[in-house]
Design an enzyme around this catalytic site. Structure first.
Site, mmCIF file in Angstrom:
data_model
loop_
_atom_site.group_PDB
_atom_site.id
_atom_site.type_symbol
_atom_site.label_atom_id
_atom_site.label_comp_id
_atom_site.label_asym_id
_atom_site.label_seq_id
_atom_site.Cartn_x
_atom_site.Cartn_y
_atom_site.Cartn_z
ATOM 1 C CG HIS A 199 19.005 -25.876 -13.293
ATOM 2 N ND1 HIS A 199 19.653 -26.569 -14.277
ATOM 3 C CD2 HIS A 199 19.537 -24.626 -13.297
ATOM 4 C CE1 HIS A 199 20.553 -25.780 -14.854
ATOM 5 N NE2 HIS A 199 20.488 -24.590 -14.293
ATOM 6 N NE ARG A 240 18.751 -29.124 -9.127
ATOM 7 C CZ ARG A 240 19.806 -28.678 -9.778
ATOM 8 N NH1 ARG A 240 20.065 -29.082 -11.009
ATOM 9 N NH2 ARG A 240 20.613 -27.825 -9.214
ATOM 10 C CG ASN A 298 21.412 -29.423 -15.427
ATOM 11 O OD1 ASN A 298 20.312 -28.895 -15.570
ATOM 12 N ND2 ASN A 298 22.292 -28.979 -14.559
ATOM 13 C CG HIS A 344 27.180 -23.268 -18.514
ATOM 14 N ND1 HIS A 344 26.616 -23.302 -17.259
ATOM 15 C CD2 HIS A 344 28.510 -23.123 -18.318
ATOM 16 C CE1 HIS A 344 27.572 -23.172 -16.341
ATOM 17 N NE2 HIS A 344 28.731 -23.074 -16.960
ATOM 18 C CG HIS A 367 24.784 -18.475 -16.220
ATOM 19 N ND1 HIS A 367 25.663 -18.847 -17.191
ATOM 20 C CD2 HIS A 367 24.221 -19.621 -15.772
ATOM 21 C CE1 HIS A 367 25.641 -20.159 -17.324
ATOM 22 N NE2 HIS A 367 24.768 -20.653 -16.478
ATOM 23 C CG ASP A 408 21.780 -20.878 -13.064
ATOM 24 O OD1 ASP A 408 21.226 -21.981 -13.222
ATOM 25 O OD2 ASP A 408 23.015 -20.759 -12.980
ATOM 26 C CG HIS A 459 22.710 -28.037 -5.400
ATOM 27 N ND1 HIS A 459 22.798 -29.208 -6.113
ATOM 28 C CD2 HIS A 459 23.018 -27.045 -6.278
ATOM 29 C CE1 HIS A 459 23.166 -28.947 -7.360
ATOM 30 N NE2 HIS A 459 23.283 -27.630 -7.494
HETATM 31 O O1 DOR Z 1 25.681 -23.251 -10.542
HETATM 32 C C1 DOR Z 1 25.117 -23.919 -11.380
HETATM 33 N N1 DOR Z 1 24.247 -24.878 -11.029
HETATM 34 N N2 DOR Z 1 25.366 -23.694 -12.666
HETATM 35 C C2 DOR Z 1 24.934 -24.536 -13.631
HETATM 36 O O2 DOR Z 1 25.280 -24.359 -14.765
HETATM 37 C C3 DOR Z 1 24.112 -25.710 -13.278
HETATM 38 C C4 DOR Z 1 23.433 -25.504 -12.009
HETATM 39 C C5 DOR Z 1 22.811 -26.757 -11.460
HETATM 40 O O3 DOR Z 1 22.117 -27.443 -12.202
HETATM 41 O O4 DOR Z 1 23.016 -27.049 -10.275
#
Ligand code: DOR
Length: 444
Positions: A63, A65, A95, A180, A234, A305, A309
């Site tokens: 991801h 972002r 996402n 997922h 996952h 994955d 954050h």
């Molecule tokens: O822990 C996760 N974070 N699982 C996910 O499916 C999405 C991901 C995220 O985009 O932060």
């Protein structure tokens, strides 16, 4: 006959389809041109004695972002982290904000990656109720690795939870779909368990084994009549592995380094919300079950994955804290450490990190050290003892759940289509990642 090359990798132990051989590898026009004892001239030559030359590692779940969540990560920082970690290509998840559900959103990501991405890349289109009728067309666009389906809610708003829409999504299109698998109704039912100041150790209680098993069961039941290939991301339970083993004609399987390495309750006591991800890190018995599935060949791919954050966000009290952890930069050292400890062979590592990704998504010219393939290499020192630290992490958030861990095995160079983009922990040159190409859409 003495040939000339743009680049020769000299004297490494090379992971060829016939096994590990001491050989030189000659590169011309970004592709592997010869393997053997090479006497020809080369514009550039790199000495790799004592090192292992592996096919480029491909991380099929990251991801990055961008757009909309650039405070967490962007395509430049996320792909820099990939290159520093020995990863040569990534598949990026939809996402984002807004979610990547349209042709325009995909084109925007490809344009943003141009000249900024350090590694080769492709993007998933997110499945949503609004784009079901479009998926067949969207999944075939250049630069698209396929459709990603969220059956349970995670970070962001992408979600398809009701059965008629799920069945419709699975019937639209033909490429392998990444999924997922967590059951949304059960997640909502059990949310009360973690409301009002619960500990992060409750995360695997809320999102329990049944939540995962129910979704995977439903997915297989719906994918079977649709004849749809699915890639279950996952996977966290032995129960799902047993089910998936019964459906290997349509189902491929991913595990992550964090689910193979961390276990609750210890990781929650030590890392708190930094160990929080979806689906959750489970207990030691489940971690062992995942290793058995690796040994038995049920697992096709290791994906990180990578879901960064910020520390400020992770500092929020659980469950307001977001789920996810960095991973693209630590995938290679963590898994090589498992190789050094004897938990998997180097051959199986290659199968899971380059051959496997290329096979399940049908990536053109990737995943193999063979003449005619792209000159993508992850050069590693299998004996190097190093410590993973937050300081090394190039992601914007600057942390890894593996901070402080001593590992044996380290990426020494990342080479993409003949360009050395990382050597000895430094990025080199300019970002020049290309979109990946796929066998099923080569005409696109
Ligand atoms: O822990 C996760 N974070 N699982 C996910 O499916 C999405 C991901 C995220 O985009 O932060």
């Amino acid at each position: 006959m003495s040939e000339s090359f743009d680049l020769i990798l000299r004297g490494g132990r090379v992971a060829t389809p016939s096994g590990m051989v001491e050989a030189d590898v000659g590169v011309r026009h970004g592709r592997i041109a010869a393997i053997g004892h090479l006497t020809g001239a080369a514009a550039e030559s790199i000495e790799l004695a004592g090192l292992a030359v592996l096919p480029g590692v491909i991380d099929t779940q990251v991801h990055l972002r961008e757009p909309g969540l650039e405070h967490k990560e962007d395509l430049a920082t996320g792909t820099a982290a990939a290159a520093l970690g020995g990863v040569t290509a990534v598949c990026e998840m939809p996402n984002t904000k807004p979610s990547t559900t349209t042709a325009a959103a995909l084109a925007d990501k490809l344009a943003r990656a141009k000249g900024r991405a350090w590694v080769d890349h492709a993007f998933f289109i997110g499945a949503a109720a609004e784009n079901v009728g479009e998926l067949r067309r969207l999944e075939r666009l250049p630069g698209c690795c396929g459709v990603k389906l969220f059956m349970g809610s995670s970070t962001g708003s992408l979600l398809v939870a009701d059965e008629p829409t799920l069945a419709a999504v699975l019937s639209q299109g033909s490429r392998r779909m990444a999924v997922h698998a967590e059951d949304e109704a059960r997640l909502q039912e059990r949310k009360g368990l973690v409301e009002g100041g619960a500990s992060p150790a409750m995360h695997p209680e809320w999102r329990d084994v049944a939540t995962a098993v129910m979704a995977t069961t439903r997915l297989l039941r719906l994918a079977r009549p649709a004849g749809r290939r699915v890639h279950v991301l996952h996977v966290t339970t032995g129960e799902e592995m047993a089910l998936l083993a019964e459906h290997k004609d349509i189902a491929s399987v991913e595990v992550t380094p964090q689910h193979l390495t961390l276990a609750g309750p210890e990781c929650y006591e030590r890392l708190g919300t930094y160990a929080q991800m979806n689906p959750p890190i489970r207990d030691e018995a489940q971690r062992q079950a995942l290793w058995r599935a690796v040994e038995q060949g049920v697992v096709d791919v290791i994906g990180s994955d990578h879901a960064p954050h910020g520390r400020d966000e992770k500092a929020k009290p659980y469950p307001q804290s977001p789920s996810g952890m960095t991973g693209v930069q630590t995938l290679v050292p963590i898994m090589l450490d498992h190789v050094a400890a004897g938990r998997l062979s180097l051959e199986r590592f290659i199968d899971l990190t380059s051959a496997g990704p290329a096979r399940i998504y049908g990536m053109a010219r990737k995943g193999r050290i063979a003449v005619g393939y792209d000159a993508d290499f992850t050069v590693v020192d299998l004996k190097a003892q190093r410590r993973i630290t937050n300081l090394w992490i190039a992601s914007k958030c600057g942390w890894t759940p593996f901070d402080g861990m001593k590992v044996t095995g380290w990426p020494i160079a990342t080479i993409i289509r003949g360009h050395v983009v990382m050597r000895e922990d430094s990025l080199l040159g300019e970002p020049a990642g290309h979109p990946l190409r796929f066998l099923e859409t080569l005409a696109g």
